[in-house]
Design a protein around this motif. Sequence first.
Motif, PDB file in Angstrom:
ATOM      1  N   GLN A 284       0.838  -1.154   0.015  1.00  0.00           N
ATOM      2  CA  GLN A 284      -0.006   0.061   0.150  1.00  0.00           C
ATOM      3  C   GLN A 284       0.781   1.346  -0.046  1.00  0.00           C
ATOM      4  OE1 GLN A 284      -2.981   0.497   3.181  1.00  0.00           O
ATOM      5  NE2 GLN A 284      -4.542   1.058   1.757  1.00  0.00           N
ATOM      6  N   LEU A 285       1.902   1.241  -0.580  1.00  0.00           N
ATOM      7  CA  LEU A 285       3.081   2.242  -0.645  1.00  0.00           C
ATOM      8  C   LEU A 285       3.166   2.879   0.459  1.00  0.00           C
ATOM      9  CD1 LEU A 285       1.788   4.117  -3.903  1.00  0.00           C
ATOM     10  CD2 LEU A 285       3.765   2.608  -3.998  1.00  0.00           C
ATOM     11  N   LEU A 286       3.321   2.044   1.522  1.00  0.00           N
ATOM     12  CA  LEU A 286       3.916   2.499   2.910  1.00  0.00           C
ATOM     13  C   LEU A 286       5.085   3.180   2.919  1.00  0.00           C
ATOM     14  CD1 LEU A 286       2.898   2.614   6.002  1.00  0.00           C
ATOM     15  CD2 LEU A 286       4.109   0.677   6.235  1.00  0.00           C
ATOM     16  N   ASN A 287       5.928   2.596   2.198  1.00  0.00           N
ATOM     17  CA  ASN A 287       7.525   3.202   2.263  1.00  0.00           C
ATOM     18  C   ASN A 287       7.445   4.535   1.338  1.00  0.00           C
ATOM     19  OD1 ASN A 287       6.686   1.965  -0.555  1.00  0.00           O
ATOM     20  ND2 ASN A 287       8.896   1.731  -0.893  1.00  0.00           N
ATOM     21  N   VAL A 288       6.360   5.218   0.824  1.00  0.00           N
ATOM     22  CA  VAL A 288       6.486   6.194   0.133  1.00  0.00           C
ATOM     23  C   VAL A 288       5.460   7.238   0.792  1.00  0.00           C
ATOM     24  CG1 VAL A 288       5.728   7.506  -2.181  1.00  0.00           C
ATOM     25  CG2 VAL A 288       6.851   5.233  -2.148  1.00  0.00           C
ATOM     26  N   LEU A 289       4.201   6.912   1.205  1.00  0.00           N
ATOM     27  CA  LEU A 289       3.407   7.657   1.763  1.00  0.00           C
ATOM     28  C   LEU A 289       3.777   8.147   3.180  1.00  0.00           C
ATOM     29  CD1 LEU A 289      -0.268   5.721   0.995  1.00  0.00           C
ATOM     30  CD2 LEU A 289       1.020   7.680  -0.313  1.00  0.00           C
ATOM     31  N   ALA A 290       4.329   7.488   3.889  1.00  0.00           N
ATOM     32  CA  ALA A 290       4.890   7.619   5.225  1.00  0.00           C
ATOM     33  C   ALA A 290       5.892   8.933   5.199  1.00  0.00           C
ATOM     34  CB  ALA A 290       5.480   6.518   6.093  1.00  0.00           C
ATOM     35  N   LEU A 291       6.420   9.218   4.007  1.00  0.00           N
ATOM     36  CA  LEU A 291       7.706  10.093   4.037  1.00  0.00           C
ATOM     37  C   LEU A 291       7.174  11.561   4.067  1.00  0.00           C
ATOM     38  CD1 LEU A 291       9.950   8.738   1.467  1.00  0.00           C
ATOM     39  CD2 LEU A 291      10.351   8.580   3.890  1.00  0.00           C
ATOM     40  N   SER A 292       5.784  11.616   3.948  1.00  0.00           N
ATOM     41  CA  SER A 292       5.176  13.073   3.660  1.00  0.00           C
ATOM     42  C   SER A 292       4.916  13.682   5.253  1.00  0.00           C
ATOM     43  CB  SER A 292       3.649  12.932   3.214  1.00  0.00           C
ATOM     44  OG  SER A 292       3.827  12.622   1.733  1.00  0.00           O
ATOM     45  N   GLU A 293       5.401  14.832   5.253  1.00  0.00           N
ATOM     46  CA  GLU A 293       5.302  15.587   6.524  1.00  0.00           C
ATOM     47  C   GLU A 293       3.901  16.038   6.571  1.00  0.00           C
ATOM     48  OE1 GLU A 293       7.578  15.749   8.960  1.00  0.00           O
ATOM     49  OE2 GLU A 293       9.007  14.887   7.607  1.00  0.00           O
ATOM     50  N   VAL A 294       3.276  16.373   7.849  1.00  0.00           N
ATOM     51  CA  VAL A 294       2.071  16.673   8.251  1.00  0.00           C
ATOM     52  C   VAL A 294       1.969  18.124   8.574  1.00  0.00           C
ATOM     53  CG1 VAL A 294       0.045  16.116   9.606  1.00  0.00           C
ATOM     54  CG2 VAL A 294       1.242  14.269   8.430  1.00  0.00           C
ATOM     55  N   ASP A 295       1.139  18.732   7.738  1.00  0.00           N
ATOM     56  CA  ASP A 295       0.787  20.274   8.402  1.00  0.00           C
ATOM     57  C   ASP A 295      -0.116  20.273   9.651  1.00  0.00           C
ATOM     58  OD1 ASP A 295      -0.707  22.906   8.509  1.00  0.00           O
ATOM     59  OD2 ASP A 295       0.696  23.295   7.054  1.00  0.00           O
TER      60      ASP A 295
END
Length: 486
Positions: free
Chosen positions: A237-248
């Motif tokens: 589920q693209l965990l390795n990609v989606l988890a890199l986003s910072e959260v505003d």
Amino acid sequence: MPPSQRTPRYQRCAKSCPDTKIDLQFVNVKPDDPDQGRQTRTVIRANAAHFHWRHNRPPKDKAKTKQTRHGDVTHRDKRIPSPLSPMSSTQLAADIDPFSSYNCNLPRALVNHCIAFNAQFILPAIFPDGANNFNARASLIQMSTSNSSVLHMFITGALINSQRIRGATPSNRIALDMLQSRAEIVRDLNIAIQDPVEACKDINIFAVAALAKNETVQRAEEMPLKTPKQGPLKSLQLLNVLALSEVDPIHYEGLSKLIELKGGLEKIEILGLAALISLGGVIFATRKCTSPRFPVVTLSDPTREFILDNQGTCFDTDNDLYTVISMLQSYTTTIDDFCEGRKVVTASVLLDHRNTTQHALLSLPPRAGRSECYRLAALIYSLLVTFPLPYRVAPFKCLVMRLKMTLAEWDGDDDDMLLWVLAMGGIGATGLEERAWFVRKFQNASTRIGVGSWVEARDIIKRGLWHEATNDGDGQDLWLESIIVD
């Protein structure tokens, strides 16, 4: 063709020799006679053909491309995400009209590539297999071609994720395109939320959820020389990609408020949106070591019950923690069977089991004594095996420091499960300054229990949560370090 109607030589060159430099010809839009009208149409077609070729030509040096395991191709032009090989949603990408009119100032080729990247790669990974998931993908693709905000969400996501998948740093051009797309989302949202009735509409919740992910690339922190092994399904589920986003934090609070005013995630009607928000909440909570803000939303229909097989019997703790540890053990067995080819499991079932288990683990409140040590060690295990966030954003240091302090309250030296807790702490502390402390404690516990070899130690540790393919190497390294401790 009669000689009088043949295309002039300089115009044929634009089509037959497109690499030849020519000047575009200007025409009279209202010709006075039919012959001039035919010549005008011919010139327009030649100009258009030359323009189209110039903006879609391949690299002159025909640079070699690199095929990745996901099927994407690394192109010389880093600005446009490359077209991907056919996947389960190729038919979605095929439905994209390259001549459709988008409410967007970015180049049409860039927009089409971003939509295709989402249709062929991102959406099938997030919503894999199953008719319901296909409907969610198709619905979102359709929305991207008819709604300006969704289109710009697709563009922003494709630009940043295509670079992350390839391990590349976005260029200034890509960063500018991303900034422009986010500005368009903000502009549309500011107009929509002026009306209180419109503010809680699904499309506005979707926009705020997109803005809550700050796609600005953060400077990578210095990585330890050695890190623990993680896996096995790091890209599920693209965990390795989606988890890199910072959260505003501001937009995240706004998203929570809108969902509360809406009446909860269950009130959202856009297919797949509730599951996306739920997944984002689990990722955010894992990174911050907090409880999830939103309930878990699964993709399987109906929601599947996961078989626990009365596991977790070695843990002397309360029922809630015991149940979650059993879920972790059950999911470990499932992914091990899947990876070893012993059992066929769909991606939807795997990720539903994973997300449900991680949500339950994060939802447990802190405990006292050995139960709190179990909980923290289980959180470290999840980062290693069941919910393996990329190391650069995984909270290993936070958890091992908490575990180190909590172990002072351990109330059972005769409990063999202390060896498992220390193993989790020691592996999680790989490359960190806390490693030496856990190595000494592991050595002391091994001596007190009477363990004389790694095989004996592993037999005890495996009574807890353990995945041999992932943990054995790091566990043996911990043992070797412990036997040479002064």
